[in-house]
Design an enzyme around this catalytic site. Structure first.
Site, PDB file in Angstrom:
ATOM      1  N   GLU B  70       0.797  -1.224   0.000  1.00 23.69           N
ATOM      2  CA  GLU B  70       0.000   0.000   0.000  1.00 23.69           C
ATOM      3  C   GLU B  70       0.832   1.278   0.000  1.00 23.69           C
ATOM      4  O   GLU B  70       0.405   2.294  -0.513  1.00 23.69           O
ATOM      5  CB  GLU B  70      -0.930  -0.003   1.226  1.00 23.69           C
ATOM      6  N   GLU B 310      -7.091  17.527  37.593  1.00 29.18           N
ATOM      7  CA  GLU B 310      -7.882  18.727  37.798  1.00 29.18           C
ATOM      8  C   GLU B 310      -7.079  20.013  37.651  1.00 29.18           C
ATOM      9  O   GLU B 310      -7.554  20.976  37.086  1.00 29.18           O
ATOM     10  CB  GLU B 310      -8.464  18.679  39.216  1.00 29.18           C
TER      11      GLU B 310
END
Lengths: 117, 564
Positions: B70, B310
């Site tokens: 490919e 956080e």
């Protein structure tokens, strides 16, 4: 067929002229086979006959055994064998198989058979 | 079993060198046999295959061939260069050969019987040319698009895979996933020794790569779906589910970073290599307790990894500075490393994989995860629990002490972890905010701590400029009070005590005076009795004298009257 061409228009005349030119075109063909087996010999037999019948005197056929020259397979992108490559006239054409289907070979190589002429 | 093994030669394996894959395959791919790698577009088939070849050369000195259908050689080299693989250099050293097979259907005309001997010749000459032990065909299915006559192709592919076996090379064949089948053209029919399935699934808009071994003839293998990660070092597979409850345990104790909290754990702190869970409502000081622990670990020269979901590292550094915990000096010494990412950046599995990699690289002794509840955004509770189990197992196996913080939602019961993992934890600290008299105060207590004596007392938890302090709460008069209420109550108690002591002093004084008065009375009475006594004596004396005088007088009289 010949009658038809006589009565045709100018465009058709032009096409006929081109076709006649291409009929004189030299063919460069390379056949890649892998050793001597039934497929290889059939391919060689078939292509030689087709060339003799249709391209007599204006073809150059070379046969390569990829077992003897492995790098050739890579260079020419050979996957399937036998493979017949039409180098000239352009464009490049690849025919795979033992070339037993004569109609397809003629079509693939863009050769007008003698019968047609 | 052991005897049998020694008699019968086990299937030989060809190590891939890909992190984790060799573990779940028990040593690698079947040596000298083809393996099928299948999966949908973009799942990493080509990468895995390329890594197999490159690592085979660099780590096991086994030359390899990459046959691409490919992409051409240049494109391939560029694509994997970003992953640190220098294909061109390996080709130059004749350790690797790349062949690009290009078939253009429009150029090809089929004219009769054919075979794929050309492919065999090309492969064969390369294998012999560099002495290859490994071969990749990526992806051989392109032949179906490029060549007519499927019947011939199928027969030839079958022959190809048999031929590869006779050549003794370990091969990887890749194939695109089909609608109903593993590969679009059913390659799994021919390559049946080992089939590996790659997957890139998107759940809740988060993609996670997974790898599964569908079959592996003649070998044990992990059967689960394993999370995989593609990063700058290539592909890695994590055999995390394979971990069990067999980790070593330690009796060593390490400080919590808060002296008073150490005291609550019998004066010594947490056990090394255990998991500590800190849950609490918003703003109850979870991160601060975690930071104190990180600080104390670094001050013992132990490496600490701080995983934040956080806050950014800078923010954590600044915030902790405000309560007197200076973490930046540890980051400068590289004793403390932060990893701040949003949970939604990638899937749970990928988080887990990247934590694994970080831990393997940095080798910390202490890990802080703050907070785990944010993972809710990317997974169901069950999934998070499974992930946490694996994470805890992994960390415990490495004798790493871990603190997990968990935010308890407003309405939720405080003694319940949001993600249902409290049973996995060895120690559980609960932080609570209680509101009284217009102020909120923090409370801390140890809900559980496996294998050690620990205090059952609630402590008031104070964040000050000088760090974290724990205070006794007011427990007098049948009440529990904290904060200024505690101070007020304590002052009240003191003033009460004071007035009590004053009044008793007064009373004493009073009584003393009374005593003195009585004493005085006694003295005067005594004086009176003495006076009476004296008088009585005088009277008696007088009487005696009077009697004597009377007798005298009588005698006198009688003498006078009786002169005869």
């Amino acid at each position: 067929m010949a009658k038809k061409i006589k009565n045709s228009s100018s465009i058709e005349k032009e096409l006929t002229k081109k076709a006649k030119q291409s009929a004189k075109q030299k063919y460069v063909l390379k056949l890649y086979v892998a050793g001597i087996n039934s497929k290889s010999s059939a391919a060689i037999r078939n292509i030689t006959r087709i060339c003799e019948e249709n391209l007599k005197g204006r073809y150059d056929l070379k046969i390569f055994d990829i077992y003897q020259h492995p790098p050739l397979a890579k260079g020419e992108q050979i996957i399937a064998v036998p493979t017949l490559i039409r180098k000239l006239p352009p464009p490049l054409r690849k025919l795979i198989g033992n070339l037993a289907n004569k109609q397809r070979v003629l079509l693939g190589l863009d050769i007008r058979s003698k019968k047609d002429e | 079993m052991a005897n049998q093994k020694s008699k019968i030669k086990a299937l030989e394996k060809c190590p891939t060198g890909i992190g984790g894959l060799d573990e779940i395959t028990n040593g690698g791919l079947p040596k000298g046999r083809p393996t099928l790698i299948c999966g949908s577009a973009g799942c990493g088939k080509t990468l895995l295959a390329m890594e197999f070849i490159v690592r085979g050369i660099t780590e096991y000195n086994e030359p390899g061939i990459f046959m691409a259908f490919e992409e051409n050689a240049d494109e391939l080299a560029v694509n994997v260069a970003s992953l640190g693989m220098n294909v061109k250099e390996l080709v130059r050293q004749k350790k690797m050969a790349v062949d690009y097979v290009h078939i253009e259907r429009s150029e090809v005309e089929e004219t009769g019987e054919y075979d794929l001997e050309g492919l065999f010749v090309r492969l064969g000459s390369m294998i012999d040319g560099i002495g290859a032990k490994r071969v990749v065909l990526d992806s051989v299915e392109a032949l179906f698009a490029g060549l007519p006559n499927e019947a011939i192709l199928r027969a030839e592919l079958r022959r190809l895979f048999r031929w590869l076996k006779t050549k003794g090379v370990t091969a990887i064949i890749t194939g695109e996933k089909g609608e109903m089948t593993l590969t679009r053209h059913g390659l799994e029919e021919y390559v049946s020794d080992c089939v590996i399935f790659l997957d890139n699934r998107v759940i809740n808009q988060v993609a996670t790569r997974r790898l599964r071994i569908i079959k592996y003839r003649g070998s044990q293998h992990g059967t689960n779906e394993y999370p995989t990660l593609i990063d700058e070092t290539g592909l890695s597979v994590l055999p995390i589910s394979a971990l069990g409850l067999i980790y070593p345990v330690s009796n060593a104790r390490i400080s919590t970073g808060i002296p008073r909290l150490d005291t609550m754990f019998g004066g010594k702190g947490y056990f090394r290599g255990t998991s500590v869970f800190i849950s609490g409502t918003a703003g109850s000081g979870k991160s601060s307790v975690a930071a104190a622990f990180a600080d104390s670990a670094c001050s013992r020269e132990e490496k600490c990894l701080y995983l934040s979901f956080e806050e950014s590292p800078e923010q954590i550094l600044r915030n902790m500075n405000s309560i007197g915990i200076n973490l930046s000096k540890w980051t400068k010494k590289d004793l403390l490393r932060f990893r701040s990412v949003r949970p939604t950046l990638y899937g749970l599995e990928t988080h887990l994989v990247s934590i694994h990699k970080l831990v393997d690289d940095f080798k910390p002794r202490v890990v802080v995860v703050d907070p785990i509840t944010n993972l809710n955004a990317i997974g169901e509770t069950d999934e998070i629990k499974a992930m946490m189990t694996r994470l805890i197992d992994f960390l415990k196996n490495n004798q790493i002490t871990t603190i997990f913080t968990s935010l308890t939602g407003g309405g939720a019961a405080s003694e319940q972890s949001e993600v249902g993992i409290s049973s996995l934890m060895d120690t559980w600290l609960l932080l609570r905010n209680i509101e009284t008299d217009g102020e909120r105060n923090r409370l801390l207590y140890i809900l559980k701590s496996r294998g050690m004596a620990h205090s059952n007392q609630v402590r008031e938890f104070i964040l000050s400029d000088n760090g974290i302090q724990l205070r006794n709460v007011y427990v007098g008069s049948g009440m529990v009070l904290t904060g200024s209420a505690r101070l007020v109550q304590e002052a009240k108690d003191r003033s009460m005590e004071l007035s009590d002591s004053q009044s008793s002093q007064r009373k004493q004084l009073e009584l003393r005076q009374q005593q003195l008065a009585i004493d005085a009375q006694i003295a005067s009475l005594k004086a009176q009795t003495e006076a009476i006594n004296t008088e009585m004596k005088l009277i008696a004396d007088n009487n005696r004298r009077k009697e004597a005088m009377i007798i005298q007088q009588k005698k006198e009289m009688s003498r006078l009257r009786n002169p005869d």
